[in-house]
Design an enzyme around this catalytic site. Structure first.
Site, PDB file in Angstrom:
ATOM      1  N   GLU A 109       0.855  -1.173   0.000  1.00  0.00           N
ATOM      2  CA  GLU A 109       0.000   0.000   0.000  1.00  0.00           C
ATOM      3  C   GLU A 109       0.905   1.241   0.000  1.00  0.00           C
ATOM      4  OE1 GLU A 109      -3.138   0.562  -0.206  1.00  0.00           O
ATOM      5  OE2 GLU A 109      -4.275  -1.158   0.519  1.00  0.00           O
TER       6      GLU A 109
ATOM      7  N   LEU B 188     -16.369  -4.082   0.049  1.00  0.00           N
ATOM      8  CA  LEU B 188     -17.088  -5.076  -0.737  1.00  0.00           C
ATOM      9  C   LEU B 188     -17.114  -6.406  -0.005  1.00  0.00           C
ATOM     10  CD1 LEU B 188     -15.595  -4.258  -4.238  1.00  0.00           C
ATOM     11  CD2 LEU B 188     -17.599  -3.271  -3.135  1.00  0.00           C
TER      12      LEU B 188
ATOM     13  N   TRP C  35     -16.195 -10.016  -0.255  1.00  0.00           N
ATOM     14  CA  TRP C  35     -15.184 -10.630  -1.099  1.00  0.00           C
ATOM     15  C   TRP C  35     -15.509 -12.098  -1.411  1.00  0.00           C
ATOM     16  CZ3 TRP C  35      -9.649  -8.562   0.440  1.00  0.00           C
ATOM     17  CH2 TRP C  35      -9.669  -7.165   0.380  1.00  0.00           C
TER      18      TRP C  35
ATOM     19  N   ASP D 206      -8.208  -5.924  -8.293  1.00  0.00           N
ATOM     20  CA  ASP D 206      -7.630  -5.150  -7.206  1.00  0.00           C
ATOM     21  C   ASP D 206      -6.579  -5.950  -6.436  1.00  0.00           C
ATOM     22  OD1 ASP D 206      -7.304  -2.925  -5.628  1.00  0.00           O
ATOM     23  OD2 ASP D 206      -9.280  -3.011  -4.693  1.00  0.00           O
TER      24      ASP D 206
ATOM     25  N   GLU E 277      -0.743  -6.893  -3.695  1.00  0.00           N
ATOM     26  CA  GLU E 277       0.465  -6.516  -2.964  1.00  0.00           C
ATOM     27  C   GLU E 277       0.460  -6.965  -1.506  1.00  0.00           C
ATOM     28  OE1 GLU E 277      -1.539  -3.052  -4.322  1.00  0.00           O
ATOM     29  OE2 GLU E 277      -2.549  -4.750  -3.405  1.00  0.00           O
TER      30      GLU E 277
ATOM     31  N   ASP F 192      -5.086   4.424  -4.934  1.00  0.00           N
ATOM     32  CA  ASP F 192      -6.043   5.132  -4.083  1.00  0.00           C
ATOM     33  C   ASP F 192      -5.505   6.489  -3.637  1.00  0.00           C
ATOM     34  OD1 ASP F 192      -7.512   2.831  -4.352  1.00  0.00           O
ATOM     35  OD2 ASP F 192      -6.977   2.032  -2.386  1.00  0.00           O
TER      36      ASP F 192
END
Length: 674
Positions: free
Chosen positions: A144, A293, A295, A398, A401, A465
């Protein structure tokens, strides 16, 4: 490639450029041992290295081979056995240096590459803060990027205090150990290990690699464009942009069935539309971070009744439907027990227990893509059947990482080596699913995470983001830097969330931000909106009549540029050149362009200088030397090689085209569209 023996060392020269310089009092290679400490918290990594030993290899023994290659044994002292061997091979413009550690306990390498005073370097994957990397150190580890990404700001401080999520200038979803130099060469480290570029010294660049062996690849070209093509040849090309995308914007809504009614408001505004993207097609989970969301990657009929019928109706109108997926499965979903029973999930190191990751108030299993059966299952069962066969024309692929370093994987790869490679495996799963349905170049998925080789699988990047603001290190301007840095490494297509995504601690987006972001997005590969992580606390495009009207004009401008964008896409397929380009790519003899990161060339002929500060209606930008430039809105002619300041009211971002461009008629028609 030339290898010149000297008294006490050697010089490696590629196409007249000094690459390595070895002397007994100034070695080019250091080796050692280290033990890392790695902590992960919601995709943010705290990494420290305990360097137990670092020694310079001061003595070199050269052996030349008849095929033109060479072998160099490096040692601490003449009487001691070598610790490392370098195997050098290559031709007039390309070279490879394979580094073998004779002692297998050596797990740290530091290689010094010759540098010049005043040299510029770019690349490093998708960098967000600094396009020209000279003068700084850049660890290369997918993670991130963080919120704010500037330790001097309150937002970053608050994010660090709450969730260790503040980030820093070098953190990125997509690192890559590749750079280009203003000396007109490119260098790549062929490794998935943690590595770092240190560009702080005047006389050398130091490459740090937490593994041995590794291979260093080098390319030298007289033209920067040829370097980009060489890297694209190396890492892979994207297919052309789908025709349907060029018709207009992809509207991002996550409002359940109401999304279709809101789409009609966009249509009524006169917006040019190509798609409706509803990431919440799988359902929602409400957390303290905001709306997340659910998942479990299948249609949620409760949130989207009759979605299958709606998708067909939209398709008949020329509007595609897009969804969302990522490589993790929530433990309370239907796919998790299926994958666990089949042995498709990563395990804990010391047991056969499934490894789960805390994603912020819910846990998920990690689908183990090193297991061919697991990768095939996800591509077919999840993406193929539940997404492509259901009618989706694209999706956000998405994450990628978050792979922990203390997992046990099917193929035995240690977590420290698998982590950086994970986004590439994730991209490959998506690409295989698309290919299995014969829809490569027609279905479009987009990713934020990446590493070396993601180019050959991922058809479109997005910048991740950003904060919903104009901030220097995490706002609107960072997506320009992201596009330019990643584009040099063979990622032809790039875009971002219009208006940004992350809203925390009272930081909310303004109508001005959305309008300025829309102006920039009209001159990118794809124009797509996003409601953000806190939709109800932030202004949405369709909630403000001025913003909606402005957005509609920008979508029509994007559609107007479709013939030009199609030509750029064809050029990308043929050469690997990106849609958004740094100014120096076509003006290499103007060094004033080398450090610019707030403007870009859209193709070779149009210069875009987005307004990326609030509260201004005039904007300054530099016009490269070597041609004259026509200001789109006024027709005024400007001499290249100097900075100009022009009016930049909302709706008229600074745009300039080359005088005499073959696309002059299209460019002069921009004003009529607005």
């Amino acid at each position: 490639m030339q290898l010149v023996e000297t008294d006490g060392g050697f010089d490696l020269i590629l196409a007249g450029r000094a690459m390595l310089r070895q002397r007994s009092d100034a070695p080019c290679l250091y080796v050692g041992r280290g033990a890392p400490r790695v902590e992960m918290y919601h995709g943010h990594f705290d990494i420290e290295d305990n360097v137990e030993e670092r020694v310079g290899l001061r003595y070199a023994a050269l052996t030349r081979v008849s095929d033109g290659s060479a072998r160099i044994a490096l040692s601490i002292a003449p009487a001691l056995p070598p610790l490392v061997t370098l195997t050098l091979s290559g031709g007039a413009q390309d070279a490879r240096i394979h580094i073998d550690a004779i002692d297998p306990t050596l797990n740290r390498l530091w290689l010094r590459v010759v540098a010049d005073k005043g040299e510029h370097v770019w690349g490093g994957g998708e960098q967000l803060s600094y396009f020209d990397m000279r003068g700084r150190r850049f660890p290369l580890w997918t993670s991130e990027p963080g919120v704010g990404r500037d330790k001097s700001t309150l937002l970053t401080f608050q994010s660090d205090q709450k969730g260790k999520a503040g980030g820093d200038y070098y953190k990125t979803n997509y690192p890559q150990p590749t750079y280009l130099s203003s000396r007109r060469y490119a260098l790549h480290i062929d490794t998935t290990a943690y590595s770092a570029f240190d560009f702080r010294q005047e006389g050398w660049h130091e490459l740090e690699i937490w593994a041995a062996p590794a291979t260093i690849e080098l390319w030298a070209r007289d033209a920067f464009t040829d370097l980009v093509t060489a890297l694209s040849d190396r890492f892979g090309r994207q297919p052309p942009l789908p025709d349907w995308v060029l018709k207009g914007a992809i509207i991002g809504l996550k409002d359940g069935a109401t999304s279709f009614d809101r789409l009609e408001k966009y249509a009524a505004s006169g917006a040019a539309l190509s798609g409706l993207w509803c990431e919440d097609w799988v359902g929602l989970r409400i957390t303290s971070f905001g709306s997340r969301l659910f998942w479990d990657w299948k249609w949620n009929a409760t949130r989207y009744p009759d979605l299958d019928t709606k998708i067909k109706e939209l398709h008949d109108r020329g509007i595609r439907f897009l969804g969302y997926v990522n490589p993790y499965l929530c433990v309370d979903g239907s796919f998790f027990p299926e994958a666990e029973a089949a042995g498709y999930l990563a395990k804990k190191l010391e047991s056969d227990e499934t490894y789960t990751v805390d994603f912020g108030e819910f846990d998920c299993g990690v689908v183990d893509f090193t297991n061919p059966a697991a990768a095939a299952w996800f591509a077919e069962r999840v993406i193929g059947q539940n997404m492509l066969d259901f009618g989706l024309s694209g999706w956000m692929a998405d994450f990628g990482e978050y792979l922990p370093t203390d997992v046990r994987l099917h193929d035995g790869t240690p977590g420290m080596l698998a982590h950086n490679a994970w986004p590439v495996l994730w991209a490959e799963v998506n690409a295989r699913a698309v290919e299995s349905r014969g829809r490569t170049g027609e279905a479009l998925f987009f990713m934020r995470a990446g590493y070396s080789g993601v180019q050959r699988h991922c058809p479109l990047l997005w910048a991740g983001d950003q904060s919903v603001d104009f901030s220097r290190h995490d706002g609107i301007g960072t997506v320009i830097t992201a596009a330019l840095s990643s584009g040099l490494l063979g990622n032809a297509y790039h875009h971002s969330d219009i208006g940004g995504y992350t809203s925390l601690f009272g930081n909310v987006r303004t109508p001005e931000l959305i309008m300025r972001w829309s102006e920039m997005a009209a001159f990118t590969a794809v124009m797509r909106g996003h409601e953000g992580n806190r939709p109800r606390e932030n202004v949405q495009i369709d909630e403000d009549e001025q913003v909606l009207a402005h957005f509609a004009r920008m979508t029509r401008l994007y559609a107007h540029m479709a013939p030009y964008l199609r030509a750029l896409s064809d050029e990308a397929v043929a050469t690997g050149l990106p849609v958004q380009r740094p100014l120096f790519l076509h003006f290499p003899d103007d060094p004033a362009t080398y450090a610019l990161q707030e403007s870009y060339l859209y193709g070779a002929d149009l210069l875009v200088a987005p307004v990326i500060q609030p509260g201004v209606d005039r904007w300054s930008t530099y016009l490269p030397a070597g041609t004259d430039w026509v200001e789109v809105w006024t027709g005024n002619l400007h001499v290249g090689g100097r900075a100009v300041t022009v009016d930049a009211p909302l709706g008229k971002p600074p745009l300039f085209y080359r005088q005499g461009s073959a696309w002059t008629e299209l460019f002069t028609g921009i004003a009529a569209v607005i």
